[in-house]
Design a protein around this motif. Structure first.
Motif, PDB file in Angstrom:
ATOM      1  N   ARG A   1     -51.802  12.115  -9.471  1.00  0.00           N
ATOM      2  CA  ARG A   1     -53.110  12.735 -10.036  1.00  0.00           C
ATOM      3  C   ARG A   1     -54.346  12.012  -9.713  1.00  0.00           C
ATOM      4  NH1 ARG A   1     -52.496  12.154 -16.974  1.00  0.00           N
ATOM      5  NH2 ARG A   1     -53.051  10.036 -16.230  1.00  0.00           N
ATOM      6  N   ALA A   2     -53.927  11.507 -10.250  1.00  0.00           N
ATOM      7  CA  ALA A   2     -55.161   9.907  -9.027  1.00  0.00           C
ATOM      8  C   ALA A   2     -55.709  10.553  -7.857  1.00  0.00           C
ATOM      9  CB  ALA A   2     -54.875   8.773  -9.205  1.00  0.00           C
ATOM     10  N   ARG A   3     -55.225  11.021  -6.915  1.00  0.00           N
ATOM     11  CA  ARG A   3     -55.478  11.544  -6.005  1.00  0.00           C
ATOM     12  C   ARG A   3     -55.977  12.967  -5.925  1.00  0.00           C
ATOM     13  NH1 ARG A   3     -53.224  12.176  -0.411  1.00  0.00           N
ATOM     14  NH2 ARG A   3     -54.992  13.271   0.971  1.00  0.00           N
ATOM     15  N   LEU A   4     -55.368  13.631  -6.316  1.00  0.00           N
ATOM     16  CA  LEU A   4     -56.243  15.116  -7.212  1.00  0.00           C
ATOM     17  C   LEU A   4     -57.823  14.359  -7.416  1.00  0.00           C
ATOM     18  CD1 LEU A   4     -56.174  17.845  -7.386  1.00  0.00           C
ATOM     19  CD2 LEU A   4     -54.830  17.743  -9.617  1.00  0.00           C
ATOM     20  N   VAL A   5     -57.643  14.173  -8.407  1.00  0.00           N
ATOM     21  CA  VAL A   5     -58.973  14.078  -8.433  1.00  0.00           C
ATOM     22  C   VAL A   5     -59.894  12.878  -7.460  1.00  0.00           C
ATOM     23  CG1 VAL A   5     -60.603  12.417 -10.006  1.00  0.00           C
ATOM     24  CG2 VAL A   5     -58.249  13.236 -11.187  1.00  0.00           C
ATOM     25  N   TYR A   6     -59.510  12.219  -6.674  1.00  0.00           N
ATOM     26  CA  TYR A   6     -60.174  11.867  -6.017  1.00  0.00           C
ATOM     27  C   TYR A   6     -60.273  13.222  -4.798  1.00  0.00           C
ATOM     28  CZ  TYR A   6     -59.704   9.871  -1.004  1.00  0.00           C
ATOM     29  OH  TYR A   6     -60.503   9.098   0.588  1.00  0.00           O
ATOM     30  N   GLU A   7     -59.891  14.183  -4.688  1.00  0.00           N
ATOM     31  CA  GLU A   7     -59.708  15.184  -3.572  1.00  0.00           C
ATOM     32  C   GLU A   7     -60.690  15.956  -4.382  1.00  0.00           C
ATOM     33  OE1 GLU A   7     -58.487  15.746  -0.862  1.00  0.00           O
ATOM     34  OE2 GLU A   7     -58.001  13.648  -0.253  1.00  0.00           O
ATOM     35  N   LEU A   8     -60.674  16.231  -5.476  1.00  0.00           N
ATOM     36  CA  LEU A   8     -62.391  16.895  -5.942  1.00  0.00           C
ATOM     37  C   LEU A   8     -62.831  16.593  -6.004  1.00  0.00           C
ATOM     38  CD1 LEU A   8     -59.356  18.174  -9.825  1.00  0.00           C
ATOM     39  CD2 LEU A   8     -60.768  19.807  -7.148  1.00  0.00           C
ATOM     40  N   CYS A   9     -63.346  14.666  -6.634  1.00  0.00           N
ATOM     41  CA  CYS A   9     -64.568  14.749  -6.262  1.00  0.00           C
ATOM     42  C   CYS A   9     -65.367  14.452  -5.141  1.00  0.00           C
ATOM     43  CB  CYS A   9     -64.750  13.510  -6.652  1.00  0.00           C
ATOM     44  SG  CYS A   9     -64.552  13.187  -8.410  1.00  0.00           S
TER      45      CYS A   9
ATOM     46  N   ALA B   1     -52.163   6.188  -3.771  1.00  0.00           N
ATOM     47  CA  ALA B   1     -52.317   6.740  -4.785  1.00  0.00           C
ATOM     48  C   ALA B   1     -50.822   7.851  -6.357  1.00  0.00           C
ATOM     49  CB  ALA B   1     -54.057   7.858  -4.176  1.00  0.00           C
ATOM     50  N   THR B   2     -51.475   7.719  -6.718  1.00  0.00           N
ATOM     51  CA  THR B   2     -50.476   8.300  -7.975  1.00  0.00           C
ATOM     52  C   THR B   2     -50.707   9.939  -7.735  1.00  0.00           C
ATOM     53  OG1 THR B   2     -51.923   8.227 -10.083  1.00  0.00           O
ATOM     54  CG2 THR B   2     -50.430   6.813  -9.663  1.00  0.00           C
TER      55      THR B   2
ATOM     56  N   MET C   1     -57.289   5.110 -11.669  1.00  0.00           N
ATOM     57  CA  MET C   1     -57.671   4.917 -10.623  1.00  0.00           C
ATOM     58  C   MET C   1     -57.773   3.654 -10.254  1.00  0.00           C
ATOM     59  SD  MET C   1     -60.412   8.025 -10.183  1.00  0.00           S
ATOM     60  CE  MET C   1     -60.121   7.748  -7.982  1.00  0.00           C
ATOM     61  N   ARG C   2     -57.948   2.465 -10.983  1.00  0.00           N
ATOM     62  CA  ARG C   2     -58.454   1.072 -11.201  1.00  0.00           C
ATOM     63  C   ARG C   2     -57.136   0.271 -10.983  1.00  0.00           C
ATOM     64  NH1 ARG C   2     -62.783   1.497 -15.186  1.00  0.00           N
ATOM     65  NH2 ARG C   2     -61.050   1.093 -16.647  1.00  0.00           N
ATOM     66  N   LYS C   3     -56.036   1.034 -11.840  1.00  0.00           N
ATOM     67  CA  LYS C   3     -54.550   0.713 -11.328  1.00  0.00           C
ATOM     68  C   LYS C   3     -54.166   0.244  -9.757  1.00  0.00           C
ATOM     69  CE  LYS C   3     -52.686   0.898 -15.866  1.00  0.00           C
ATOM     70  NZ  LYS C   3     -52.018   1.431 -17.144  1.00  0.00           N
ATOM     71  N   VAL C   4     -54.507   1.630  -9.599  1.00  0.00           N
ATOM     72  CA  VAL C   4     -53.907   2.459  -8.140  1.00  0.00           C
ATOM     73  C   VAL C   4     -54.511   1.246  -7.072  1.00  0.00           C
ATOM     74  CG1 VAL C   4     -54.088   3.758  -6.221  1.00  0.00           C
ATOM     75  CG2 VAL C   4     -52.908   4.459  -8.521  1.00  0.00           C
TER      76      VAL C   4
ATOM     77  N   GLU D   1     -55.657   4.094   2.714  1.00  0.00           N
ATOM     78  CA  GLU D   1     -55.138   3.500   2.224  1.00  0.00           C
ATOM     79  C   GLU D   1     -54.744   4.011   0.501  1.00  0.00           C
ATOM     80  OE1 GLU D   1     -53.390  -1.500   0.444  1.00  0.00           O
ATOM     81  OE2 GLU D   1     -55.509  -1.015   1.367  1.00  0.00           O
ATOM     82  N   PHE D   2     -56.035   4.247  -0.223  1.00  0.00           N
ATOM     83  CA  PHE D   2     -56.183   5.306  -1.232  1.00  0.00           C
ATOM     84  C   PHE D   2     -55.025   6.757  -1.071  1.00  0.00           C
ATOM     85  CE2 PHE D   2     -57.434   7.517  -4.557  1.00  0.00           C
ATOM     86  CZ  PHE D   2     -57.597   7.307  -6.075  1.00  0.00           C
TER      87      PHE D   2
END
Length: 342
Positions: free
Chosen positions: A180-188, A177-178, A262-265, A172-173
């Motif tokens: 930028r939030a998705r980019l950070v998630y993929e990098l992590c 996700a926005t 990311m919390r808002k997402v 779902e995320f």
């Protein structure tokens, strides 16, 4: 008196005025009457530099001495910020107290008074240990006094650490996700690094299909091949600035900005438990995926940079145990099959 009429760096603090200039580590009570010549003289002196450290042996003097020490100056910016937060709490309650009069039961009571926030309570004790070690170095404590903060039993971690994101949360995320939030998630997920290190990744760090970096927290140098998934995702990302993760103008972004995004997402997601999974979780997902792929501790350490013992206990213990047990039992089955065939 309102904040609007106060001069720069001066704030109301429980009926008094305090000069706070965080960039210089200044937090000084101003006892002079506001607007008086004495007030402006003190204010102008503080603008020019730090107030002289008082000769009296108290925590106020100890804290300024520690801020001036090489040990503090060598800390990472994030660690400095964390230390200041807890040091200011200690200054608030013990500013005029002589460090030599602090006994273990005082630190124990301080620790217990913050029990509702166990992580912060433990950090307070750790910072006290650092301060009291410095007190010995500058002669505020004698050798026979020892360090009264050492040996205080810390609260045990109340969970097994950050939880990995379940598959339904991740799905779902990824959908809502926005960018930028998705980019950070993929990098992590792709690099297995802390979000602070992820935010500092520059495009120049990504060469020949790998990420060449030095971890901010540990100063450990790592060279990590990118996963196929991360390579494919980065190919879709516009290069706006020096760093991979940027704001709309191409400038680097702060940790708190991205964490809040990311919390808002997660707060808008349909899954009822989405908000409980923290930003650090994808690093645990990466670690678990490595173990499930059959990697041993050293291989996991080579990617995440985590110490093997911590990695085992905090991230991969259960997963690794299951993988090893499965392989062990499969070996037994194979042995039994071979024995039956002879």
């Amino acid at each position: 008196m309102t904040r609007k009429i106060l001069p720069k760096f001066v704030y109301l603090d429980r009926g008094y005025l305090r000069f706070i200039r965080r960039a210089r580590g200044q937090s000084i009570m101003m006892k002079e009457e506001y607007g008086s010549p004495e007030f402006w003289e003190h204010y102008n002196m503080l603008l020019r530099g730090r107030e002289p450290v008082p000769a009296k042996r108290n925590f106020e003097a100890l804290i300024w001495s520690y801020y001036d020490s090489e040990a503090f100056k060598k800390l990472k910016p994030r660690t400095k910020s964390d230390y200041r937060k807890y040091i200011e709490h200690i200054r608030l309650i013990w500013g005029q107290k002589d460090p030599a009069k602090v006994e273990p039961h005082h630190v124990y009571e301080l620790h217990r008074a913050n029990s509702e926030r166990w992580r912060q309570a433990n950090y307070l004790v750790q910072v006290m240990i650092v301060l009291m070690n410095h007190a010995r170095l500058i002669g505020f404590l004698r050798k026979e006094h020892g360090n009264p903060a050492k040996g205080i039993p810390l609260f045990k971690q109340q969970s097994e650490g950050w939880e990995p994101w379940p598959d339904d949360i991740r799905a779902e995320f990824e959908e809502v996700a926005t960018s930028r939030a998705r980019l950070v998630y993929e990098l992590c997920i792709g690099t297995g690094q802390r979000i602070g290190d992820v935010l500092s990744i520059r495009w120049s760090h990504l060469q020949n299909g790998a990420y060449d970096c030095t971890q901010g927290k540990t100063d450990k140098e790592l060279w990590i091949p990118l996963t196929d998934r991360l390579k494919a995702y980065l190919a879709t990302v516009e290069k706006k600035g020096l760093t991979v993760v940027t704001d709309a103008s191409g400038r680097p972004v702060r940790y708190r900005t991205v964490a809040e995004e990311m919390r808002k997402v997660k707060g808008k997601m349909q899954h009822p438990e989405a908000s409980k999974y923290v930003t650090h979780g994808p690093r645990k997902n990466a670690t678990i995926e490595l173990y499930r792929a059959g990697c041993d501790d050293e291989m996991v350490k080579a990617v995440t940079g985590a110490q093997v013992s911590r990695c085992w206990k905090k991230y991969g213990g259960k997963v690794r145990q299951r993988e090893l047990a499965t392989r062990a039992q499969e070996a037994r089955n194979k042995m039994e099959q071979n024995r039956a065939g002879t």
